[in-house]
Design a protein around this motif. Structure first.
Motif, PDB file in Angstrom:
ATOM      1  N   GLY A   1       5.891  73.244  40.593  1.00 51.54           N
ATOM      2  CA  GLY A   1       6.824  74.366  40.561  1.00 51.54           C
ATOM      3  C   GLY A   1       8.242  73.959  40.873  1.00 51.54           C
ATOM      4  N   LEU A   2       8.429  72.733  41.378  1.00 51.73           N
ATOM      5  CA  LEU A   2       9.774  72.245  41.673  1.00 51.73           C
ATOM      6  C   LEU A   2      10.213  71.297  40.569  1.00 51.73           C
ATOM      7  N   GLY A   3      10.399  71.834  39.385  1.00 46.11           N
ATOM      8  CA  GLY A   3      10.890  71.038  38.273  1.00 46.11           C
ATOM      9  C   GLY A   3      12.388  70.848  38.367  1.00 46.11           C
ATOM     10  N   GLU A   4      12.936  70.182  37.371  1.00 47.86           N
ATOM     11  CA  GLU A   4      14.362  69.855  37.363  1.00 47.86           C
ATOM     12  C   GLU A   4      15.238  71.102  37.443  1.00 47.86           C
TER      13      GLU A   4
ATOM     14  N   TYR B   1      12.087  73.223  54.754  1.00 39.18           N
ATOM     15  CA  TYR B   1      12.646  74.295  55.585  1.00 39.18           C
ATOM     16  C   TYR B   1      13.025  75.517  54.730  1.00 39.18           C
ATOM     17  N   LEU B   2      12.638  75.502  53.457  1.00 32.78           N
ATOM     18  CA  LEU B   2      12.881  76.658  52.594  1.00 32.78           C
ATOM     19  C   LEU B   2      11.979  77.810  52.995  1.00 32.78           C
ATOM     20  N   ASN B   3      12.456  79.027  52.817  1.00 30.20           N
ATOM     21  CA  ASN B   3      11.622  80.195  53.099  1.00 30.20           C
ATOM     22  C   ASN B   3      11.604  81.123  51.885  1.00 30.20           C
ATOM     23  N   ARG B   4      10.808  82.162  51.994  1.00 33.46           N
ATOM     24  CA  ARG B   4      10.618  83.097  50.873  1.00 33.46           C
ATOM     25  C   ARG B   4      11.950  83.698  50.423  1.00 33.46           C
ATOM     26  N   GLU B   5      12.799  84.081  51.372  1.00 33.74           N
ATOM     27  CA  GLU B   5      14.064  84.729  51.030  1.00 33.74           C
ATOM     28  C   GLU B   5      14.969  83.768  50.252  1.00 33.74           C
ATOM     29  N   ASP B   6      14.970  82.494  50.652  1.00 33.30           N
ATOM     30  CA  ASP B   6      15.770  81.495  49.943  1.00 33.30           C
ATOM     31  C   ASP B   6      15.351  81.405  48.475  1.00 33.30           C
ATOM     32  N   LEU B   7      14.050  81.320  48.266  1.00 28.81           N
ATOM     33  CA  LEU B   7      13.535  81.090  46.915  1.00 28.81           C
ATOM     34  C   LEU B   7      13.688  82.313  46.020  1.00 28.81           C
ATOM     35  N   LEU B   8      13.605  83.484  46.575  1.00 33.28           N
ATOM     36  CA  LEU B   8      13.744  84.701  45.776  1.00 33.28           C
ATOM     37  C   LEU B   8      15.169  84.892  45.257  1.00 33.28           C
TER      38      LEU B   8
ATOM     39  N   LEU C   1      16.692  82.673  43.592  1.00 30.35           N
ATOM     40  CA  LEU C   1      16.810  81.889  42.364  1.00 30.35           C
ATOM     41  C   LEU C   1      16.497  82.732  41.142  1.00 30.35           C
ATOM     42  N   GLU C   2      17.080  82.352  40.020  1.00 28.65           N
ATOM     43  CA  GLU C   2      16.858  83.083  38.773  1.00 28.65           C
ATOM     44  C   GLU C   2      15.450  82.829  38.244  1.00 28.65           C
ATOM     45  N   ARG C   3      14.850  83.897  37.697  1.00 26.13           N
ATOM     46  CA  ARG C   3      13.547  83.813  37.043  1.00 26.13           C
ATOM     47  C   ARG C   3      12.454  83.264  37.952  1.00 26.13           C
ATOM     48  N   ILE C   4      12.575  83.503  39.251  1.00 29.11           N
ATOM     49  CA  ILE C   4      11.542  83.119  40.210  1.00 29.11           C
ATOM     50  C   ILE C   4      11.010  84.384  40.865  1.00 29.11           C
ATOM     51  N   GLY C   5       9.791  84.772  40.530  1.00 29.39           N
ATOM     52  CA  GLY C   5       9.209  85.987  41.075  1.00 29.39           C
ATOM     53  C   GLY C   5       8.384  85.736  42.318  1.00 29.39           C
ATOM     54  N   GLU C   6       7.836  86.816  42.865  1.00 30.97           N
ATOM     55  CA  GLU C   6       7.054  86.752  44.102  1.00 30.97           C
ATOM     56  C   GLU C   6       5.872  85.791  43.975  1.00 30.97           C
ATOM     57  N   LYS C   7       5.191  85.874  42.838  1.00 28.62           N
ATOM     58  CA  LYS C   7       4.005  85.034  42.624  1.00 28.62           C
ATOM     59  C   LYS C   7       4.390  83.555  42.563  1.00 28.62           C
ATOM     60  N   SER C   8       5.461  83.247  41.850  1.00 32.08           N
ATOM     61  CA  SER C   8       5.918  81.860  41.743  1.00 32.08           C
ATOM     62  C   SER C   8       6.349  81.313  43.098  1.00 32.08           C
ATOM     63  N   VAL C   9       6.994  82.160  43.876  1.00 31.76           N
ATOM     64  CA  VAL C   9       7.434  81.759  45.218  1.00 31.76           C
ATOM     65  C   VAL C   9       6.229  81.423  46.092  1.00 31.76           C
TER      66      VAL C   9
ATOM     67  N   GLN D   1       3.136  77.287  48.794  1.00 30.78           N
ATOM     68  CA  GLN D   1       1.822  76.695  49.037  1.00 30.78           C
ATOM     69  C   GLN D   1       1.806  75.218  48.635  1.00 30.78           C
ATOM     70  N   SER D   2       2.445  74.901  47.504  1.00 31.52           N
ATOM     71  CA  SER D   2       2.490  73.519  47.045  1.00 31.52           C
ATOM     72  C   SER D   2       3.310  72.647  47.996  1.00 31.52           C
ATOM     73  N   ILE D   3       4.406  73.175  48.516  1.00 28.24           N
ATOM     74  CA  ILE D   3       5.208  72.439  49.503  1.00 28.24           C
ATOM     75  C   ILE D   3       4.377  72.165  50.751  1.00 28.24           C
ATOM     76  N   GLU D   4       3.636  73.184  51.178  1.00 28.49           N
ATOM     77  CA  GLU D   4       2.788  73.031  52.367  1.00 28.49           C
ATOM     78  C   GLU D   4       1.701  71.988  52.136  1.00 28.49           C
ATOM     79  N   GLU D   5       1.094  72.006  50.952  1.00 28.05           N
ATOM     80  CA  GLU D   5       0.040  71.041  50.623  1.00 28.05           C
ATOM     81  C   GLU D   5       0.572  69.618  50.610  1.00 28.05           C
ATOM     82  N   SER D   6       1.816  69.454  50.165  1.00 26.96           N
ATOM     83  CA  SER D   6       2.384  68.106  50.051  1.00 26.96           C
ATOM     84  C   SER D   6       2.555  67.431  51.405  1.00 26.96           C
ATOM     85  N   LYS D   7       2.595  68.225  52.468  1.00 24.47           N
ATOM     86  CA  LYS D   7       2.723  67.643  53.811  1.00 24.47           C
ATOM     87  C   LYS D   7       1.528  66.762  54.155  1.00 24.47           C
ATOM     88  N   LYS D   8       0.405  66.988  53.491  1.00 26.71           N
ATOM     89  CA  LYS D   8      -0.825  66.248  53.799  1.00 26.71           C
ATOM     90  C   LYS D   8      -0.914  64.917  53.053  1.00 26.71           C
TER      91      LYS D   8
END
Length: 673
Positions: free
Chosen positions: A448-451, A471-478, A480-488, A493-500
C-alpha cells in the motif's frame, strides 16, 4: 433419499469435470452448451436441497462467496525461482556448455517450450482435490489467490488420481479476452490495461472472485513441484504425467539435443508468434533429465538447468515531446524521454530511458525529434536512434542543468563516472527514493506504500525519514488523496506487520551502498543484532570472509553517521525488530550462488552506471577476482563503451563477454549500484 442424492452428486461431479476437461483443456466438446447447462442446474438443485453435499471442489464452487478483505500470505513449499535470460546464440551456447560440463560428457537433451507472458502460480492438491493456489510473490512467499484461480475453467478442481501434489504453471489472458475486456473498459470510460499480462495479474488479484470470473483467464501447467508421490525421471515424462492428471499442458514443445535444434524451434515460433491465441515473449529451454537438474542446482535467483531465450525487442517510431529528470536515491540524475504514446511489444509506451547526458549528445537527440524506441529484453523502453531526415528545423537541443532540480545544489560528475550526481545528503529526492526502496517488496515489504503514496506523504511533510513511517496515524493518512478508510486500515496493518521482519530486511531497506539483499543476510546471520553491526570495525567485517573491504568500509561509514544512529534509535522505539530471526550460518556454509564467486573477471571500456573502480570493488565484494589483463584464465570480460584491445583479445580466446546491461542483470537481487 440422501444416499441416492449423494450418489447422483458424485456422478454429476465426474460427468461435469470430464466435460470441462474436454471443452477447456482439449478444446473438443462432446455435448452441447444446453446439455451442459442442464447437468449444472441439476447439481445446483441437489446442493440446494442437501447443503451438506456441497464440497469445495464441486463444479458449482468455481465462483462464489463474499469478496475477500485482503490476500493472505502463503509460504511456498520450495522457492519459485525466476529464469536467467539468453538474448542470442552465444548465450545459448554458453548455457549448453555449462550443462554438458555438469553432465560429465554424458548425453544431454533439452525440452523447448513456449514462454507464456502471464503470471506464475503454484497449485497444491491434497488427495486429488485443489486446496490452494498462490502467486510467485518474492519467490519464497506469495499471496493466496485460491478462490480466483478456481474461476479458471481449465484448472481441475479434482485430479484424475487422488494424489497429493504441487504443480507450477502460468495463468494468462487470451488475446480475444483481453481485447474484449479493454473494449468494455473503454466504453465505461475506465483506464484500459496495457497488455494481457497486466490484465491477467490484475484479474487474479481482484478481491472479489466474481469479478475475476468475468475476465476469462486460462492456464498452462509446466512443472511438477516438490514431493510428488510418483517417481519421475525426465521433464518430458512429467509433462505427460500432468496431462494424464487432467491439467492443460502446452502441446507446442520440442525435445532438442543440440543448440542448432533449439535455434530452429526458436525461429519457428518467432515467425508463428502472431498465430497464437495468447502472448509469448520467448522460449524456455530446460534440461530434460531430472537427476542432472538436481546435480546442477540453482543460484539464489535462477535454476542452472533452465534458461529463457527472449525474443528480440520490437522497435517503433514516435515523437519525443519532452525530457524530464529524475534524481535517484544515490543522487544520480537520469533523463527520461516523454513520448507520444506508441504501441510496442504489446504495451503502450509513453516514457523511455535516455540513460545519461553523453548518450543524448552522442545520438544528437533533440526535443521534437522523431525517435526510434525499442524494448530492452521486452521490458525497459529506450531511445536507440533519431530520424534526422524528418527534422523540420524546429527541434531544440537539450542541456542538462548545472544544479539539482530538487534541491538546487550544484551537480558534479565524479571521476570515472558518466552520470551527473547531486551530492547533497539532504536532497529531498534522494530521501524520497530511499523511502520508496525501504518499503519495497525485497526490503520491508509494506503493502500500500507505493511510489505515489510515498510522494504524497513527502509532499504533505508527513515523512522525512524511514522512521517517520512508523509514527503515522489514521488522521495523517486520511489527508492523502484517494485514500479511504479501508485503505488506511490495510496500510496501518501492513506497517505494523513489517515491524516483525527479520534484521536482514531492515538492513537491506536502509540502502547501505554495496550492501544488497545477500550482503544484508550475511551481516544479519553473523552479528544477529543491529547493535553489533553498528559497533563493528572494518577489520572485523572483512574477517567474516564474504565481506570485502569496499562493503566493510561502506557499512562502517554509514553506521557512524549521527543521523543514521538517530533513525535506528527511532525505529527501535517504534518497535521495529532489530534481531535476526533465521538460523546461524557456519563459515564453511558461506553462500556460493553468486555468478561471480571465484571467477576471474576483467573490465574494459567506459561504464554508464558506475566507474570501473566501483565495479571492481563491487565484484570483489561478491567474491570475484578482478584483474587488469585478459588471458586464458579469464572467465568473463565486462565491456563498456569504447572497449579496445582487451575486447579483441577476449574474442580471440573465446572468453565470455557481457555488456554493462548483462552485468547489471546478473547482479544478485537487491545489490545497490
Amino acid at each position: 433419499m440422501l444416499e441416492d442424492a449423494k450418489k447422483r452428486v458424485q456422478e454429476l461431479h465426474e460427468e461435469i469435470n470430464e466435460h470441462n476437461y474436454c471443452y477447456y483443456v482439449m478444446d473438443n466438446p462432446v455435448i452441447s452448451d444446453t446439455e451442459y447447462d442442464q447437468l449444472m442446474r441439476e447439481l445446483i438443485q441437489l446442493e440446494e436441497k442437501f447443503p451438506e453435499l456441497r464440497t469445495p471442489d464441486s463444479p458449482t464452487q468455481r465462483v462464489g462467496g463474499e469478496p475477500l478483505p485482503h490476500f493472505e500470505k502463503v509460504r511456498h513449499s520450495s522457492q519459485m525461482l525466476s529464469l536467467g535470460n539468453a538474448f542470442d546464440e552465444l548465450d545459448l551456447r554458453d548455457f549448453d556448455e555449462r550443462v554438458r560440463k555438469a553432465a560429465g560428457g554424458g548425453k544431454v537433451s533439452y525440452v523447448c517450450e513456449l514462454k507464456i507472458d502471464g503470471l506464475a502460480v503454484a497449485l497444491r492438491y491434497e488427495k486429488g482435490r485443489f486446496q490452494l493456489g498462490a502467486t510467485r510473490g518474492d519467490g519464497l512467499t506469495g499471496e493466496d489467490i485460491t478462490r480466483n484461480l478456481k474461476t479458471i475453467r481449465s484448472l481441475p478442481l479434482r485430479l484424475r488420481q487422488p494424489l497429493t501434489i504441487e504443480v507450477r504453471g502460468e495463468a494468462f489472458m487470451p488475446r480475444k479476452a483481453f481485447e474484449r475486456l479493454n473494449g468494455e473498459r473503454k466504453e465505461r470510460g475506465e483506464n484500459v490495461f496495457a497488455n494481457p499480462r497486466n490484465a491477467a495479474a490484475g484479474s487474479l488479484r481482484q478481491l472479489d472472485p466474481k469479478l475475476a470470473a468475468q475476465r476469462t483467464l486460462d492456464l498452462f501447467v509446466y512443472e511438477v513441484g516438490p514431493n510428488v508421490e510418483k517417481p519421475l525421471s525426465t521433464h518430458s515424462e512429467s509433462l505427460e504425467f500432468l496431462k494424464k492428471l487432467g491439467f492443460k499442458v502446452n502441446p507446442a514443445r520440442k525435445t532438442a539435443e543440440t543448440v542448432e535444434e533449439m535455434l530452429q524451434f526458436i525461429q519457428e515460433w518467432r515467425e508463428r508468434r502472431p498465430e497464437l491465441p495468447y502472448e509469448i515473449d520467448g522460449i524456455v529451454i530446460k534440461v530434460d533429465d531430472l537427476a542432472l537438474r538436481e546435480k546442477m542446482g540453482a543460484t539464489a535467483k535462477s535454476p542452472r538447468w533452465a534458461i529463457a531465450y527472449k525474443f528480440p525487442a520490437e522497435e517503433a517510431i514516435t515523437l519525443l515531446r519532452d525530457i524530464t529528470l529524475n534524481v535517484g536515491r544515490t543522487g544520480v540524475l537520469t533523463p527520461t524521454a516523454i513520448l507520444q504514446p506508441v504501441s510496442l511489444a504489446g504495451t503502450t509506451v509513453q516514457r523511455a530511458s535516455l540513460h545519461n547526458e553523453d548518450l543524448i549528445r552522442e545520438k544528437d537527440i533533440r526535443l521534437g525529434d522523431h525517435v526510434i524506441v525499442k524494448k530492452a529484453g521486452d521490458i525497459i523502453p529506450e531511445v536507440v536512434g533519431v530520424l534526422v531526415e524528418q527534422r523540420t528545423g524546429e527541434e531544440q537541443s537539450f542541456f542538462m542543468p548545472r544544479t539539482c532540480p530538487e534541491c538546487g545544489s550544484e551537480l558534479v560528475r565524479l571521476e570515472g563516472e558518466v552520470a551527473l550526481r547531486c551530492i547533497n545528503p539532504e536532497c529531498p529526492a534522494q530521501t524520497r527514493e530511499g523511502i520508496i526502496h525501504f518499503v519495497s517488496r525485497g526490503a520491508m515489504n509494506i503493502e500500500g506504500l507505493g511510489e505515489k503514496v510515498v510522494s504524497q506523504l513527502f509532499a504533505h511533510g508527513l515523512v522525512r525519514s524511514v522512521a517517520d513511517l512508523y509514527y503515522l496515524n489514521r488522521e495523517d493518512l486520511l489527508k492523502l488523496e484517494r485514500i479511504g478508510e479501508k485503505s488506511v486500515n490495510n496500510l496501518l496493518q501492513s506497517i505494523e506487520e513489517s515491524k516483525k521482519n527479520s534484521l536482514e530486511r531492515l538492513l537491506f531497506g536502509l540502502g547501505i551502498r554495496f550492501v544488497g539483499a545477500k550482503g544484508a543476510k550475511i551481516l544479519a546471520q553473523h552479528y544477529r543484532h543491529m547493535d553489533a553491526i553498528m559497533n563493528a570495525t572494518e577489520e572485523e567485517l572483512v574477517s567474516i570472509g564474504e565481506i570485502g573491504p569496499k562493503m566493510a568500509g561502506s557499512v562502517v561509514t554509514y553506521m557512524n553517521k549521527p543521523e543514521v544512529r538517530e533513525t535506528i534509535e527511532r525505529l527501535k522505539n517504534a518497535g521495529v525488530n532489530m534481531e535476526y530471526k533465521g538460523p546461524a550460518v557456519k563459515k564453511q556454509e558461506a553462500a556460493t550462488d553468486d555468478p561471480f564467486a571465484g571467477k576471474t573477471i576483467v573490465i574494459t571500456g567506459t561504464l554508464e552506471h558506475m566507474s570501473r573502480k566501483e565495479a571492481s570493488e563491487l565484484l570483489e565484494a561478491l567474491g570475484a577476482n578482478v584483474t587488469g589483463s585478459v588471458s586464458r584464465n579469464t572467465d568473463l570480460l565486462i565491456a563498456g563503451e569504447k572497449a579496445g584491445s582487451k575486447l579483441d583479445k577476449a574474442k580471440k580466446l573465446n572468453v565470455t563477454i557481457w555488456d554493462e546491461k548483462t552485468f547489471l542483470d546478473h547482479l544478485p537481487e537487491g545489490v545497490v549500484v
